[in-house]
Write an enzyme that holds these catalytic residues in place. Structure first.
Site, mmCIF file in Angstrom:
data_model
loop_
_atom_site.group_PDB
_atom_site.id
_atom_site.type_symbol
_atom_site.label_atom_id
_atom_site.label_comp_id
_atom_site.label_asym_id
_atom_site.label_seq_id
_atom_site.Cartn_x
_atom_site.Cartn_y
_atom_site.Cartn_z
ATOM 1 N N GLU A 98 0.817 -1.199 0.000
ATOM 2 C CA GLU A 98 0.000 0.000 0.000
ATOM 3 C C GLU A 98 0.857 1.258 0.000
ATOM 4 O O GLU A 98 1.940 1.293 0.593
ATOM 5 C CB GLU A 98 -0.953 -0.019 1.195
ATOM 6 C CG GLU A 98 -1.960 -1.146 1.036
ATOM 7 C CD GLU A 98 -2.990 -1.234 2.147
ATOM 8 O OE1 GLU A 98 -4.164 -1.425 1.823
ATOM 9 O OE2 GLU A 98 -2.631 -1.107 3.327
ATOM 10 N N CYS A 138 3.502 8.245 1.513
ATOM 11 C CA CYS A 138 4.001 7.211 2.422
ATOM 12 C C CYS A 138 4.211 5.937 1.609
ATOM 13 O O CYS A 138 3.269 5.371 1.069
ATOM 14 C CB CYS A 138 2.969 7.009 3.536
ATOM 15 S SG CYS A 138 3.456 5.769 4.740
ATOM 16 N N CYS A 176 6.578 -7.879 6.553
ATOM 17 C CA CYS A 176 7.707 -7.417 7.365
ATOM 18 C C CYS A 176 8.112 -8.545 8.296
ATOM 19 O O CYS A 176 7.261 -9.268 8.811
ATOM 20 C CB CYS A 176 7.306 -6.190 8.185
ATOM 21 S SG CYS A 176 8.685 -5.451 9.104
ATOM 22 N N CYS A 203 6.746 -6.652 15.150
ATOM 23 C CA CYS A 203 6.393 -5.786 16.274
ATOM 24 C C CYS A 203 4.970 -6.145 16.723
ATOM 25 O O CYS A 203 4.078 -6.347 15.892
ATOM 26 C CB CYS A 203 6.465 -4.307 15.864
ATOM 27 S SG CYS A 203 8.138 -3.805 15.390
ATOM 28 N N CYS A 259 1.761 -4.130 15.337
ATOM 29 C CA CYS A 259 1.702 -3.722 13.933
ATOM 30 C C CYS A 259 1.031 -4.774 13.061
ATOM 31 O O CYS A 259 1.420 -5.949 13.080
ATOM 32 C CB CYS A 259 3.106 -3.444 13.406
ATOM 33 S SG CYS A 259 3.140 -2.934 11.673
ATOM 34 N N CYS A 273 -0.969 4.307 10.298
ATOM 35 C CA CYS A 273 0.259 3.607 10.663
ATOM 36 C C CYS A 273 -0.077 2.254 11.262
ATOM 37 O O CYS A 273 -0.901 2.137 12.149
ATOM 38 C CB CYS A 273 1.029 4.355 11.737
ATOM 39 S SG CYS A 273 1.174 6.078 11.429
HETATM 40 N N1 SAH Z 1 9.543 -0.547 9.916
HETATM 41 C C1 SAH Z 1 9.667 0.877 9.948
HETATM 42 C C2 SAH Z 1 8.682 1.546 9.028
HETATM 43 C C3 SAH Z 1 7.240 1.432 9.458
HETATM 44 S S1 SAH Z 1 6.687 3.028 9.743
HETATM 45 C C4 SAH Z 1 9.556 1.358 11.381
HETATM 46 O O1 SAH Z 1 9.312 0.537 12.251
HETATM 47 O O2 SAH Z 1 9.764 2.545 11.657
HETATM 48 C C5 SAH Z 1 5.206 2.824 10.509
HETATM 49 C C6 SAH Z 1 5.140 3.464 11.870
HETATM 50 O O3 SAH Z 1 3.890 3.142 12.453
HETATM 51 C C7 SAH Z 1 6.187 2.930 12.808
HETATM 52 O O4 SAH Z 1 6.578 3.908 13.732
HETATM 53 C C8 SAH Z 1 5.408 1.856 13.509
HETATM 54 O O5 SAH Z 1 6.008 1.479 14.712
HETATM 55 C C9 SAH Z 1 4.093 2.526 13.708
HETATM 56 N N2 SAH Z 1 3.014 1.596 13.958
HETATM 57 C C10 SAH Z 1 2.956 0.298 13.648
HETATM 58 N N3 SAH Z 1 1.779 -0.234 14.040
HETATM 59 C C11 SAH Z 1 1.079 0.757 14.594
HETATM 60 C C12 SAH Z 1 -0.224 0.841 15.155
HETATM 61 N N4 SAH Z 1 -1.048 -0.213 15.180
HETATM 62 N N5 SAH Z 1 -0.637 2.031 15.619
HETATM 63 C C13 SAH Z 1 0.168 3.109 15.544
HETATM 64 N N6 SAH Z 1 1.397 3.090 15.025
HETATM 65 C C14 SAH Z 1 1.843 1.920 14.556
#
Ligand code: SAH
Length: 378
Positions: free
Chosen positions: A90, A103, A110, A114, A117, A351
């Site tokens: 996306e 974005c 991935c 995490c 996520c 995000c």
């Molecule tokens: N892998 C990279 C790029 C992803 S950016 C990174 O970790 O930075 C996406 C951002 O959204 C990251 O800061 C991630 O931690 C955050 N994110 C992931 N899941 C989320 C969620 N459910 N709610 C809010 N932020 C989230």
């Protein structure tokens, strides 16, 4: 067929040399491809006919194919892009006063897993190639009608030396995937984004976001420093180990040191720390104080992201008052902290909610609040 979206200027020039073509031809073609969003060699009118014929026989300009195009009432736009083999990624465009941010995804799925996520939950499929990463920007420019470099009649943007009059003025690698785990392709894609013959974005307007792959942060600093965002989400190793398994490999001490090293070469004098506000997990006053202490060690801004729920995440968003209080503690400690705004709720593009699997289509029809990411790269 070669996909010319895979090549930065150095790569294209090398290939042109093999074809006995001069380097200025590569610059010309580069400009047609990226500035004009042109994918028809026949239309490259100032390129010699013989070269156009050669290119037509050997190469193509092939971005990922859009499977779906969702437009939010507030103008935010999300494309689901086919990257083959049942995978999709996306790309989200966020228009704001005086700028437009794209974005971009760097991987299908991935591997970092995490806990909070949605992309992580689907597992890792593969790295995107250069053309698939740059293709997202190419496509957005094409579909947003931004090609041709026609300046916008907007005072606030015209004054900005780096805007180039494009609808997409900023790029953040904050879509699906960990950009620094796909290092070589991401760096080549960054070079194309920065190249004056292509998109001509300034380093300050291109942001890589990482979960904290510290050796790759050092390499990025050497090879192609751009603005940096780091996903922090916890102020101590015990909690961060639990939320972000990568912390077990590169714990906070290492991460902060890598941030400081990065800043020696970075185009901006601060790192953006992203911190998802998750109810009852990382959002207490004590967490805020610990975060403030940590933030004092690196020149940074903290971006609080209200957690975006997704099915079976097992987490909930912190209440508004909790987020406010948390931000207050940071501000009272002299830390710059902003909270990502929620806007629009008619397409799911926030995000951590990006899940590109084609077979997940039905899930995407659910509505979630969407947020702008404006504070991160302002
Ligand atoms: N892998 C990279 C790029 C992803 S950016 C990174 O970790 O930075 C996406 C951002 O959204 C990251 O800061 C991630 O931690 C955050 N994110 C992931 N899941 C989320 C969620 N459910 N709610 C809010 N932020 C989230």
């Amino acid at each position: 067929m070669l996909n010319l979206l895979d090549y930065d200027l150095a790569g294209l020039s090398a290939w042109f040399a093999e074809l006995d073509e001069k380097p200025f031809r590569a610059r010309q073609v580069m400009r047609w491809i990226h500035r004009e969003a042109c994918n028809d060699f026949g239309a490259m009118t100032d390129v010699a006919k013989s070269l156009r014929a050669k290119l037509g026989a050997l190469a193509e300009i092939r971005p990922p194919a859009p499977l779906r195009d969702s437009v939010s009432g507030d103008g935010t736009r999300k494309w689901l892009l086919d990257v083959g083999g049942g995978n999709a990624v996306e790309t989200v465009f966020i228009p704001e006063a005086g700028r437009g941010t794209l974005c971009v995804s760097s991987q299908a799925g991935c591997a970092l897993d995490c806990a909070f996520c949605a992309t992580g939950k689907q597992g890792f499929s593969r790295n995107l190639d250069v053309g698939e990463i740059v293709g997202q920007l190419w496509l957005a420019n094409k579909l947003l009608g931004a090609a041709g470099g026609t300046p916008r009649e907007d005072e606030s943007t015209r004054e900005d030396e780096n805007d180039n009059g494009r609808v997409v003025s900023n790029v953040v690698l904050m879509g699906m995937g960990e950009p620094l785990a796909n290092f070589d392709n991401v760096v080549t894609a960054l070079r194309i984004m920065l190249d004056d013959h292509a998109y001509g974005l300034s380093r300050r307007r291109v942001t890589v976001s990482t979960a904290g792959v510290t050796p790759a942060m050092d390499r990025l600093r050497e090879e192609c420093p751009v603005a940096l965002a780091v996903s922090l989400h916890a102020p101590d190793d015990a909690l961060r180990d639990r939320l972000m398994p990568i912390n077990r490999k590169y714990p906070l001490r290492d991460l902060l040191a890598a941030c400081r090293r990065y800043l020696e070469r970075a185009p901006r004098d601060f790192v953006t720390f992203e911190y998802a506000m998750i109810d009852g997990i990382n959002d207490s006053d004590a967490h805020a104080r610990a975060l403030a202490a940590l933030a004092r060690e690196v020149s940074c801004k903290i971006n609080l992201i209200p957690f975006n729920p997704f099915p079976r995440s097992g987490f909930a968003r912190s209440p508004v008052n909790r987020i406010r209080r948390f931000a207050e503690i940071l501000l009272d400690s002299g830390i710059i902290a902003t909270t990502r705004r929620t806007r629009g709720d008619d397409v799911s593009a926030a995000c951590g909610q990006l899940v590109g699997q084609v077979r997940d289509k039905t899930r995407r029809t659910r509505t979630h609040p969407m947020q702008t990411m404006e504070e991160v790269w302002s």
